[in-house]
Design a protein around this motif. Structure first.
Motif, PDB file in Angstrom:
ATOM      1  N   ASP A   2       0.746  -1.220  -0.355  1.00 13.74           N
ATOM      2  CA  ASP A   2      -0.271  -0.089   0.091  1.00 13.74           C
ATOM      3  C   ASP A   2       0.413   1.081   0.166  1.00 13.74           C
ATOM      4  OD1 ASP A   2       1.190   0.196   2.756  1.00 13.74           O
ATOM      5  OD2 ASP A   2      -1.124  -0.499   3.836  1.00 13.74           O
ATOM      6  N   ASP A  34      -7.768   7.645   0.179  1.00 12.30           N
ATOM      7  CA  ASP A  34      -8.345   6.235  -0.144  1.00 12.30           C
ATOM      8  C   ASP A  34      -8.396   6.058  -1.901  1.00 12.30           C
ATOM      9  OD1 ASP A  34      -8.300   4.783   2.089  1.00 12.30           O
ATOM     10  OD2 ASP A  34      -9.570   5.428   3.442  1.00 12.30           O
ATOM     11  N   ARG A  39      -4.044   8.483  -3.861  1.00 14.34           N
ATOM     12  CA  ARG A  39      -2.684   8.211  -4.217  1.00 14.34           C
ATOM     13  C   ARG A  39      -1.815   7.973  -5.262  1.00 14.34           C
ATOM     14  NH1 ARG A  39      -7.107   3.137  -3.862  1.00 14.34           N
ATOM     15  NH2 ARG A  39      -5.455   1.125  -3.997  1.00 14.34           N
ATOM     16  N   ASP A 259     -13.810   1.838 -16.240  1.00  7.88           N
ATOM     17  CA  ASP A 259     -13.276  -0.186 -16.232  1.00  7.88           C
ATOM     18  C   ASP A 259     -14.644   0.144 -18.036  1.00  7.88           C
ATOM     19  OD1 ASP A 259     -16.298   0.551 -16.008  1.00  7.88           O
ATOM     20  OD2 ASP A 259     -16.003  -0.552 -13.671  1.00  7.88           O
ATOM     21  N   ASN A 297      -0.124  -1.094  -6.516  1.00  8.40           N
ATOM     22  CA  ASN A 297      -2.211  -0.814  -5.577  1.00  8.40           C
ATOM     23  C   ASN A 297      -2.866  -1.625  -7.117  1.00  8.40           C
ATOM     24  OD1 ASN A 297      -2.956   2.419  -4.655  1.00  8.40           O
ATOM     25  ND2 ASN A 297      -0.887   2.697  -5.591  1.00  8.40           N
ATOM     26  N   GLN A 298      -3.043  -3.023  -6.142  1.00  7.18           N
ATOM     27  CA  GLN A 298      -2.723  -3.829  -7.602  1.00  7.18           C
ATOM     28  C   GLN A 298      -4.324  -4.091  -7.584  1.00  7.18           C
ATOM     29  OE1 GLN A 298      -1.589  -8.013  -6.070  1.00  7.18           O
ATOM     30  NE2 GLN A 298       0.280  -7.121  -6.161  1.00  7.18           N
ATOM     31  N   ASP A 299      -5.498  -3.064  -6.877  1.00  6.94           N
ATOM     32  CA  ASP A 299      -6.665  -2.866  -7.484  1.00  6.94           C
ATOM     33  C   ASP A 299      -7.532  -1.663  -7.897  1.00  6.94           C
ATOM     34  OD1 ASP A 299      -6.055  -0.937  -5.350  1.00  6.94           O
ATOM     35  OD2 ASP A 299      -7.983  -0.809  -4.517  1.00  6.94           O
ATOM     36  N   MET A 300      -6.123  -0.917  -8.558  1.00  8.48           N
ATOM     37  CA  MET A 300      -6.534  -0.071  -9.969  1.00  8.48           C
ATOM     38  C   MET A 300      -6.109  -0.589 -10.697  1.00  8.48           C
ATOM     39  SD  MET A 300      -5.846   3.558  -7.500  1.00  8.48           S
ATOM     40  CE  MET A 300      -6.098   3.971  -9.238  1.00  8.48           C
ATOM     41  N   LYS A 301      -7.049  -0.240 -12.189  1.00 10.78           N
ATOM     42  CA  LYS A 301      -5.800  -0.317 -13.163  1.00 10.78           C
ATOM     43  C   LYS A 301      -5.886   0.869 -13.953  1.00 10.78           C
ATOM     44  CE  LYS A 301      -9.597  -4.620 -13.984  1.00 10.78           C
ATOM     45  NZ  LYS A 301     -10.580  -5.449 -14.749  1.00 10.78           N
TER      46      LYS A 301
END
Length: 881
Positions: A2, A34, A39, A259, A297-301
């Motif tokens: 993070d 967040d 970020r 997305d 930040n693996q949750d973001m593309k």
């Protein structure tokens, strides 16, 4: 991994490069850690710190970042700023992230003299409230001209603005509305979305916009709310052909985070965002930073760098450069050196370094990753904007906007270039619905409903437009000249419009009036029952307040008609009327004077010159009618020839005028002047429900002297009665109706007085309707190609006669017509008399005979002339004998 681990690694690197001699500048960082922007911004600040001091290892100053999370709250942001200023005693603060947070925190920075630098708060309302707030991002006000240029390029006349109910949303509105107004585009509706807008609220707003005519929408929202709006718009069918959507940079700056479903919902959208110049430094940074960021930040593309990242990177670079300029010696300088009054200090204490750091920062200029970094009045200088089109899986550049050159396909920084907003400067744009044809920007309301065209329904004056409702089927039948023109105009438009005619009754079944033309126009403005109106609707100043009118399709003008009286051809004095009194007297005077002149001249050569006076008088009357008979002498012949010419013209003119009076009826109006009507208190009439009542009052008529009528038949009866018998002396109406009455009652009335200029008949539409321009152009086209003239000729062919308006009546011949001839004959006669007198005197005086004493050439000539005349006289006597 993070952002906290990233901060730990950055701090370790920072510790490795600092030395014991470095000077620390405490810098606070307030971000929503967040959120995507928070970020991204924090990651870029850390990367900028490591890159900057790695490249400037010899610098004696270092920026120490003190990070605080605002938790997407104005209160937490203010508390974090209070803590940083009071406890940490920071020299500057980077952030807060949002405009609503910055709006509060900047006041703390102003009181404590701590510069507040925000690379993400873009609202124009934040500047210039305090010099201690610096926007290191492009202000939203910088993009409004680019948006207005797009609207102008495609000639859209109306725009709907959709924005958030936040500081971010409200700040741009004055600038955007002014920019649209400058390109003659009207904001037809503002849709305000609260931050907590539900799907139900979004649906209701979109349904409301679907019922409007405007099809151009400018969306100024953050990425979270904007994508939700477009998903719902696609669901309702508003991302189809005919719609145009423009997204501001607030949404497009984070488009690379959207997305697949969001991108699909935004197909065909145009967007504007600051143009990022391509450079080697940017390419090197982007490759390194994206890898590090995606690991943390693996949750973001994220497919590309964000403009907020680059602004954060340049903000750190500018602040570090300014800190180095201030230096260690400036760090310990006294406060009074910077004109700080201790009595006015905030209770938290005033930063000693803040003012120095602010001055150094404002003077810093360099080429950063986002372009030229130059602060003007506390804001980042305006840069070119990129116009992109959402197509397929991403966005595609279709144009570039610059402040000096307008819209172009390639970046052109030439200051001398002309400003252009031509749509030809765009690359191919794929609009919603995968259409390549630019939307015209408006549509009539959807939902399968037809356009409701109000038509006046009245018992009379319906020669041009007749409305009949079938009592059995309740169907409305409309016919007439105006209806034919409207159908032709609508059929000539480049698109199809479904419409139906809706009657607007002027009278109740009992005959009482229930409406007027003014009421019909007002109902169109309300759009409750009518979307437009046609008929004999004259454009007036009062009606133009409530509705917009197309170009006139029929001529305007107001005039009046009065009954005709005919001249009596059996009058015993008719023979005197061909000539005026002055001409009769002048003719008699010249007749007598010419006769006297003939007698004087003739008495010298005629043997009867010694006869009694009675015979002389007979000779005076005899000579003019028999010129030359028994007359000898050149002078006498000259007088008689001249008079014969004038007499012949008088005789032929008199004969022709008298014949015309005996064979053609002469028309005479009963009233010739409007002043005569007003002065004598005559009653006048006009059409009921029209604007003519107020028009006649302005002319000077008393309202009690104005009567209204429902049909041409009623007008005819009133005019025949006259004012003395309960009728009217004159009837006022617009020219088309006046001509129709004259054709119906041929020979009974005629136009008198001036024609007062008014605008013609036109179609009425609601205020701001975009259809007005297209229909007006269609009217011009049909006028030029003769279609409207052809329809008008079909109507006029039904008229039995042109009326007395086109009939000319004989007039009396005036003295002015023969004035020159009388002058000529008078001059000739007088000259001959004088010459005769001179000859007579010379003949009886011996002193004038030829002598050798004549010494001048002039006297010789006179003598020679005398001799010639004498010989001529003798020859005449011999011939007579």
């Amino acid at each position: 991994m993070d952002f906290r681990l990233l901060l730990f690694l950055s701090a370790a690197l920072f510790s490795a490069v600092r030395t014991s001699s470095t000077i620390d500048f405490q810098v606070g960082v307030i971000l929503d850690l967040d959120s995507p922007v928070g970020r991204i911004g924090m990651s870029c600040l850390c990367t900028a710190s490591s890159d900057f001091y790695a490249a400037h290892a010899d610098y004696k100053t270092r920026l120490v970042l003190n990070v605080r999370d605002s938790n997407n709250s104005v209160v937490d942001a203010a508390a974090a700023a209070l803590d940083l200023i009071k406890d940490v005693k920071v020299d500057a603060i980077v952030g807060p992230q949002k405009s609503t947070q910055a709006n509060f925190v900047m006041d703390l920075g102003d009181r404590a003299h701590v510069p507040i630098l925000s690379f993400s708060a873009t609202s124009p309302s934040l500047i210039p409230r305090t010099p201690y707030f610096v926007q290191t991002a492009q202000s939203d006000a910088n993009q409004v001209q680019a948006i207005a240029s797009i609207v102008k390029a495609f000639q859209w006349s109306q725009v709907v603005i959709i924005y958030e109910d936040t500081e971010f949303g409200h700040g741009i509105m004055p600038y955007l509305c002014n920019a649209l107004q400058d390109v003659n585009a009207r904001v037809s509706y503002r849709s305000l979305f609260p931050r907590s807008a539900t799907d139900d609220f979004i649906s209701k707003e979109l349904y409301k916009m679907m019922t409007m005519q405007t099809r151009v929408f400018v969306v100024h929202m953050t990425q979270c709310h904007g994508t939700k709006l477009f998903r719902k718009a696609k669901e309702l069918g508003m991302m189809s052909e005919g719609y145009a959507w423009i997204a501001t940079s607030g949404l497009m700056d984070l488009f690379n985070l959207a997305d697949f479903d969001d991108v699909e919902a935004m197909q065909g959208v145009l967007g504007v965002k600051p143009l990022i110049p391509i450079s080697k430094e940017l390419h090197s940074f982007a490759g390194r930073w994206i890898r590090v960021f995606l690991q943390a930040n693996q949750d973001m593309k994220l497919s590309d760098t964000s403009i907020f990242c680059l602004w954060a990177y340049d903000t750190f670079t500018a602040l570090a450069t300014a800190a180095e300029r201030v230096g260690n010696s400036e760090k310990n300088s006294k406060m009074n050196e910077y004109n700080v009054n201790p009595g006015d200090l905030f209770s938290l204490g005033v930063s000693e370094t803040g003012p120095k750091l602010l001055r150094a920062l404002l003077a810093t200029r360099f080429r950063g990753l986002a372009g030229e970094f130059n602060l003007v009045n506390g804001q980042l200088e305006q840069t070119p904007y990129q116009i992109v089109n959402v197509v397929g899986r991403g966005e595609r550049e279709v144009g570039i906007w610059t402040r000096s050159g307008g819209i172009s396909r390639k970046l052109n920084l030439n200051i001398t270039s002309s400003y252009s907003t031509s749509k030809e400067n765009f690359r191919t744009i794929i609009w919603p619905g995968e259409s390549t044809t630019a939307p015209r920007g408006w549509e009539f309301p959807v939902g399968g409903e037809k356009l409701r065209i109000g038509v006046p329904q009245k018992p009379g004056f319906n020669e041009f437009l007749k409305v009949h409702r079938d009592p059995h089927t309740n169907a409305t039948e409309v016919s007439g000249y105006y209806k034919d023109i409207f159908d032709s105009v609508m059929a000539s438009l480049p698109y199809a419009i479904r419409y139906e005619y809706t009657p607007y009754p002027f009278f109740n079944p009992d005959g009482s009036r229930c409406g007027s033309y003014d009421d019909l126009v007002y109902q169109v403005s309300l759009q409750d029952y009518y979307d437009a109106a046609l008929g004999d609707i004259t454009i007036t100043a009062n009606r133009s307040i409530y509705a917009d009118f197309t170009l006139p399709y029929a001529e305007g003008g107001v005039t009046c008609i009065v009954p005709i009286k005919y001249e009596d051809v059996n009058d015993v004095l008719t023979f005197l009327q061909p000539l005026t009194k002055e001409l009769w007297l002048t003719t008699a005077a010249f007749y007598i004077s010419t006769g006297l002149a003939v007698w004087i001249l003739g008495s010298r050569i005629i043997s009867s010159s010694r006869d009694p006076p009675g015979q002389h008088a007979g000779m005076i009357g005899y000579f003019p009618f028999f010129p030359g008979e028994g007359i000898q002498g050149s002078l006498l012949c000259l007088v008689l020839v001249t008079w014969a010419f004038v007499g012949s013209l008088l005789n032929s003119t008199y004969t022709a005028s008298l014949s015309s009076r005996l064979t053609v009826q002469r028309l005479q109006p009963t009233i010739t002047d409007v002043k005569q009507l007003i002065k004598n208190g005559h009653y006048v009439g006009c059409q009921e429900g029209s604007f003519l009542i107020s028009f006649l009052i302005k002319l000077g008529f008393n309202k009690s002297k104005i009567k209204t009528y429902k049909s041409a038949e009623d007008c005819n009866e009133a005019l025949m009665l006259g004012s003395e018998n309960g009728g009217i002396s004159a009837y006022y109406d617009v020219l088309p109706h006046i001509r129709m009455i004259l054709s119906q009652y041929c020979g009974k009335y005629m136009i008198v007085g001036p024609t007062y200029r008014t605008d013609g008949f036109a179609f009425a539409f609601p205020k701001g309707s975009p259809a007005v321009a297209d229909i007006s152009r269609a009217i011009i086209q049909l006028t030029e190609n003769g279609t409207i003239l052809e329809i008008e000729q079909r109507l006029s062919s039904n008229s039995a006669c042109l009326g007395p308006e086109g009939t000319s009546s004989p007039t009396s011949v005036t003295l002015r017509s023969f004035l020159v001839l009388f002058v000529i004959t008078g001059c000739v006669t007088l000259t001959c008399l004088l010459l005769s007198l001179l000859i007579h005197r010379c003949k009886n005086r011996a002193s004038l005979q030829i002598t050798s004493d004549f010494k001048t050439k002039a006297m010789s000539r006179i003598h020679a002339l005398y001799q010639d005349l004498k010989i001529l006289s003798q020859n005449c006597k011999l011939e007579r004998k």
